[in-house]
Design an enzyme around this catalytic site. Structure first.
Site, PDB file in Angstrom:
ATOM      1  N   SER A 164      26.929  17.958  14.613  1.00  0.00           N
ATOM      2  CA  SER A 164      25.685  18.724  14.584  1.00  0.00           C
ATOM      3  C   SER A 164      26.036  20.189  14.398  1.00  0.00           C
ATOM      4  O   SER A 164      27.205  20.574  14.493  1.00  0.00           O
ATOM      5  CB  SER A 164      24.896  18.514  15.877  1.00  0.00           C
ATOM      6  OG  SER A 164      25.708  18.804  16.976  1.00  0.00           O
ATOM      7  N   GLY A 166      26.441  22.324  11.995  1.00  0.00           N
ATOM      8  CA  GLY A 166      27.422  22.825  11.029  1.00  0.00           C
ATOM      9  C   GLY A 166      28.867  22.443  11.310  1.00  0.00           C
ATOM     10  O   GLY A 166      29.767  22.798  10.543  1.00  0.00           O
ATOM     11  N   GLU A 271      13.496  19.226  11.430  1.00  0.00           N
ATOM     12  CA  GLU A 271      14.009  20.252  10.512  1.00  0.00           C
ATOM     13  C   GLU A 271      13.656  19.897   9.082  1.00  0.00           C
ATOM     14  O   GLU A 271      13.983  18.802   8.604  1.00  0.00           O
ATOM     15  CB  GLU A 271      15.523  20.366  10.649  1.00  0.00           C
ATOM     16  CG  GLU A 271      15.946  20.952  11.979  1.00  0.00           C
ATOM     17  CD  GLU A 271      17.441  21.165  12.042  1.00  0.00           C
ATOM     18  OE1 GLU A 271      18.015  21.723  11.087  1.00  0.00           O
ATOM     19  OE2 GLU A 271      18.037  20.731  13.035  1.00  0.00           O
ATOM     20  N   GLU A 283      16.741  16.768   9.172  1.00  0.00           N
ATOM     21  CA  GLU A 283      17.147  15.970  10.330  1.00  0.00           C
ATOM     22  C   GLU A 283      16.246  16.301  11.505  1.00  0.00           C
ATOM     23  O   GLU A 283      15.330  17.108  11.360  1.00  0.00           O
ATOM     24  CB  GLU A 283      18.623  16.211  10.669  1.00  0.00           C
ATOM     25  CG  GLU A 283      18.964  17.649  10.957  1.00  0.00           C
ATOM     26  CD  GLU A 283      20.331  17.795  11.620  1.00  0.00           C
ATOM     27  OE1 GLU A 283      21.003  16.791  11.868  1.00  0.00           O
ATOM     28  OE2 GLU A 283      20.690  18.937  11.912  1.00  0.00           O
ATOM     29  N   ASP A 290      17.337  24.506  19.321  1.00  0.00           N
ATOM     30  CA  ASP A 290      17.754  25.894  19.612  1.00  0.00           C
ATOM     31  C   ASP A 290      16.851  26.926  18.928  1.00  0.00           C
ATOM     32  O   ASP A 290      16.506  27.943  19.522  1.00  0.00           O
ATOM     33  CB  ASP A 290      19.250  26.125  19.335  1.00  0.00           C
ATOM     34  CG  ASP A 290      19.710  25.720  17.952  1.00  0.00           C
ATOM     35  OD1 ASP A 290      18.876  25.339  17.109  1.00  0.00           O
ATOM     36  OD2 ASP A 290      20.937  25.802  17.703  1.00  0.00           O
ATOM     37  N   THR A 291      16.402  26.647  17.700  1.00  0.00           N
ATOM     38  CA  THR A 291      15.517  27.606  17.019  1.00  0.00           C
ATOM     39  C   THR A 291      14.178  27.748  17.765  1.00  0.00           C
ATOM     40  O   THR A 291      13.473  28.727  17.586  1.00  0.00           O
ATOM     41  CB  THR A 291      15.232  27.168  15.569  1.00  0.00           C
ATOM     42  OG1 THR A 291      14.590  25.892  15.596  1.00  0.00           O
ATOM     43  CG2 THR A 291      16.500  27.076  14.739  1.00  0.00           C
ATOM     44  N   ARG A 369      27.542  31.073  21.959  1.00  0.00           N
ATOM     45  CA  ARG A 369      26.218  31.697  22.145  1.00  0.00           C
ATOM     46  C   ARG A 369      26.034  31.938  23.640  1.00  0.00           C
ATOM     47  O   ARG A 369      26.083  30.988  24.436  1.00  0.00           O
ATOM     48  CB  ARG A 369      25.149  30.750  21.608  1.00  0.00           C
ATOM     49  CG  ARG A 369      23.771  31.354  21.650  1.00  0.00           C
ATOM     50  CD  ARG A 369      22.816  30.577  20.756  1.00  0.00           C
ATOM     51  NE  ARG A 369      22.695  29.205  21.183  1.00  0.00           N
ATOM     52  CZ  ARG A 369      22.366  28.177  20.394  1.00  0.00           C
ATOM     53  NH1 ARG A 369      22.141  28.366  19.123  1.00  0.00           N
ATOM     54  NH2 ARG A 369      22.255  26.958  20.870  1.00  0.00           N
TER      55      ARG A 369
HETATM   56  P1  AMP Z   1      22.622  20.494   9.777  1.00  0.00           P
HETATM   57  O1  AMP Z   1      23.777  20.493  10.744  1.00  0.00           O
HETATM   58  O2  AMP Z   1      22.496  19.239   8.986  1.00  0.00           O
HETATM   59  O3  AMP Z   1      21.336  20.895  10.460  1.00  0.00           O
HETATM   60  O4  AMP Z   1      22.910  21.658   8.720  1.00  0.00           O
HETATM   61  C1  AMP Z   1      23.056  22.988   9.143  1.00  0.00           C
HETATM   62  C2  AMP Z   1      22.492  23.934   8.104  1.00  0.00           C
HETATM   63  O5  AMP Z   1      23.200  23.767   6.858  1.00  0.00           O
HETATM   64  C3  AMP Z   1      21.037  23.700   7.754  1.00  0.00           C
HETATM   65  O6  AMP Z   1      20.188  24.329   8.690  1.00  0.00           O
HETATM   66  C4  AMP Z   1      20.968  24.319   6.363  1.00  0.00           C
HETATM   67  O7  AMP Z   1      20.905  25.735   6.444  1.00  0.00           O
HETATM   68  C5  AMP Z   1      22.311  23.934   5.768  1.00  0.00           C
HETATM   69  N1  AMP Z   1      22.183  22.644   5.035  1.00  0.00           N
HETATM   70  C6  AMP Z   1      22.360  21.408   5.556  1.00  0.00           C
HETATM   71  N2  AMP Z   1      22.166  20.441   4.636  1.00  0.00           N
HETATM   72  C7  AMP Z   1      21.858  21.070   3.487  1.00  0.00           C
HETATM   73  C8  AMP Z   1      21.557  20.634   2.161  1.00  0.00           C
HETATM   74  N3  AMP Z   1      21.553  19.339   1.818  1.00  0.00           N
HETATM   75  N4  AMP Z   1      21.293  21.587   1.223  1.00  0.00           N
HETATM   76  C9  AMP Z   1      21.316  22.897   1.532  1.00  0.00           C
HETATM   77  N5  AMP Z   1      21.621  23.367   2.759  1.00  0.00           N
HETATM   78  C10 AMP Z   1      21.874  22.495   3.739  1.00  0.00           C
END
Ligand code: AMP
Length: 408
Positions: A164, A166, A271, A283, A290-291, A369
């Site tokens: 999760s 990133g 999201e 997702e 958190d947001t 954080r």
């Molecule tokens: P996630 O951990 O899946 O929530 O991804 C973290 C962040 O990465 C998201 O809030 C987006 O800013 C970016 N992100 C994730 N998946 C994509 C995607 N398929 N295309 C563009 N940006 C993405």
């Protein structure tokens, strides 16, 4: 085909004990809301003195991915309700105890288990529910990624299925990036198994969280929250993110479809990416997001208060929105076990409607954080400017002190 979960009806009795699995900053606010309703909170995490433990009635330190340790804890505490606050939990134990022993897990053990795995939630959303998502495929080796990459093209994003915020995530621009991205995903993913999702890069204009509450009196939505992410980690969020009526309706349709399919009472952080008129499901978290910390200043019932009311089976009624607001994560980098904060008076003097939360994390090793700045203003732009100014005022001093033995 996944069956929609039955929404569990609340038990007649007001719970006495809640077991909080995960005791970070979001868990701390959930604990406070539970305690406001007279519920005893046992806060659990893998390290002592975690934020929620500091306000809870009792605490337990254990690895919640350890099946035996988690099962033993549940049998020892005998909670009326179990509240997962993180994803790294042996959710199969929750599923088993929910089924065999009637353990009450919120929103449900199935929701916790599906959303901790990107493969399960993506398959549910895209295939079972037919919701719009980025193009994607799953792979269990770098070779499989090479073979299938044409399904999504470049640029694309590789993420461990068990991850999760990133973690272990890379953006790939060409074939040459695949092997390094695979190695990163394997070393930073949460599970034992190496498996990734590769998603086509969505060129979105904006990304939002739609806080969706599933409660005894139906489904409620908070005004959309816009946010800015850096390397998959949220830096600022604001509310409301303006959306035209049609787009907002589509966001609500997607959110209520997935939330109903997961079932159970509670708040869900859905999201979504907004690209022109299109809304794309990304997702969701079956818990406060958190947001959504911005709701600590923007609403009479914060996302934490809403989660607790909903999970107890109580009605939500009206959610009063106080006006344009923003939050900024206060991040620090370093290594130490003594963290001192300066400049809070200047931060709170930035505007007339400012607030701070300092999470009380006991130590830091890398980037973490540590707090959040909150502001309400006459426009979202001004609220964001204020929280950024507040964050600049906060100075964090990190030192290392010899560990001392707690007095007997
Ligand atoms: P996630 O951990 O899946 O929530 O991804 C973290 C962040 O990465 C998201 O809030 C987006 O800013 C970016 N992100 C994730 N998946 C994509 C995607 N398929 N295309 C563009 N940006 C993405």
């Amino acid at each position: 085909m996944l069956n929609a979960l039955e929404i569990t009806t609340a038990t007649a009795d007001h719970p006495t004990t809640a077991l909080l699995l995960g005791s970070g900053e979001l868990g701390k606010e959930v604990a406070i809301e539970l305690m406001r309703l007279g519920i005893r909170v046992v806060a659990c995490d893998r390290y002592p003195n975690a934020p929620a433990m500091q306000v809870a009635s009792a605490h337990a330190v254990l690895d919640m991915k350890d099946r035996q340790a988690l099962s033993d804890l549940i049998h020892q505490v005998k909670p009326d309700v179990v509240i997962p606050e993180i994803e790294a939990i042996a959710t199969d134990v929750l599923l088993e105890l929910e089924q065999k022993e009637g353990l009450r897990v919120v929103p449900s053990a199935k929701a916790a288990s599906i959303t901790m795995n990107r493969e399960a939630i993506r398959t549910l959303a895209a295939q079972t529910l037919n919701l719009p998502t980025s193009p994607y495929f799953f792979a269990s080796s770098a070779e499989e990624v090479h073979t299938n990459i044409d399904k999504v093209g470049f640029p694309c994003i590789m993420k461990p299925v068990m991850s999760s915020s990133g973690k272990g995530q890379s953006t790939l621009h060409s074939e040459a990036d695949i092997d390094a991205a695979w190695a990163k995903a394997c070393s930073e993913g949460r599970g034992h198994e190496s498996r990734v999702i590769v998603e086509g890069f969505v060129k979105f204009d904006r990304e939002i969280t739609l806080l969706t509450v599933q409660a005894a009196d139906g489904i409620h939505f908070c005004p959309p929250i816009g946010h800015h992410q850096v390397n998959g980690d949220y830096h600022e969020s604001w509310q409301p993110e303006p959306l035209d009526e049609e787009t907002l309706l589509e966001c609500k349709r997607i959110a209520s479809t997935v939330v109903k399919a997961l079932g159970g009472y509670g708040i869900f952080g859905v999201e979504l990416f907004i690209a022109g008129k299109s809304v794309i499901f990304s997702e969701l978290s079956p818990r406060p997001h958190d947001t959504g910390m911005v709701t600590l200043i923007s609403q009479d019932l914060s996302e934490f208060a809403l989660h607790v009311r909903a999970l107890l089976g109580y009605p939500i009624g009206n959610i009063v929105f106080h006006g344009p607001s923003a939050s900024a994560a206060i991040l620090a980098k370093g290594s130490g076990n003594k963290i001192t904060y300066r400049g809070l008076q200047d931060a709170l003097a930035v505007g007339p409607d400012c607030a701070l939360r300092i999470f009380g994390k006991p130590d830091i090793d890398g980037e973490r954080r540590l707090g959040v700045a909150l502001a309400r203003a006459d426009s979202v732009e001004n609220a964001v400017a204020q929280v950024k100014a507040m964050r600049k005022q906060v100075e964090i001093v990190i030192e290392r002190e010899p560990e001392t033995q707690a007095p007997a």
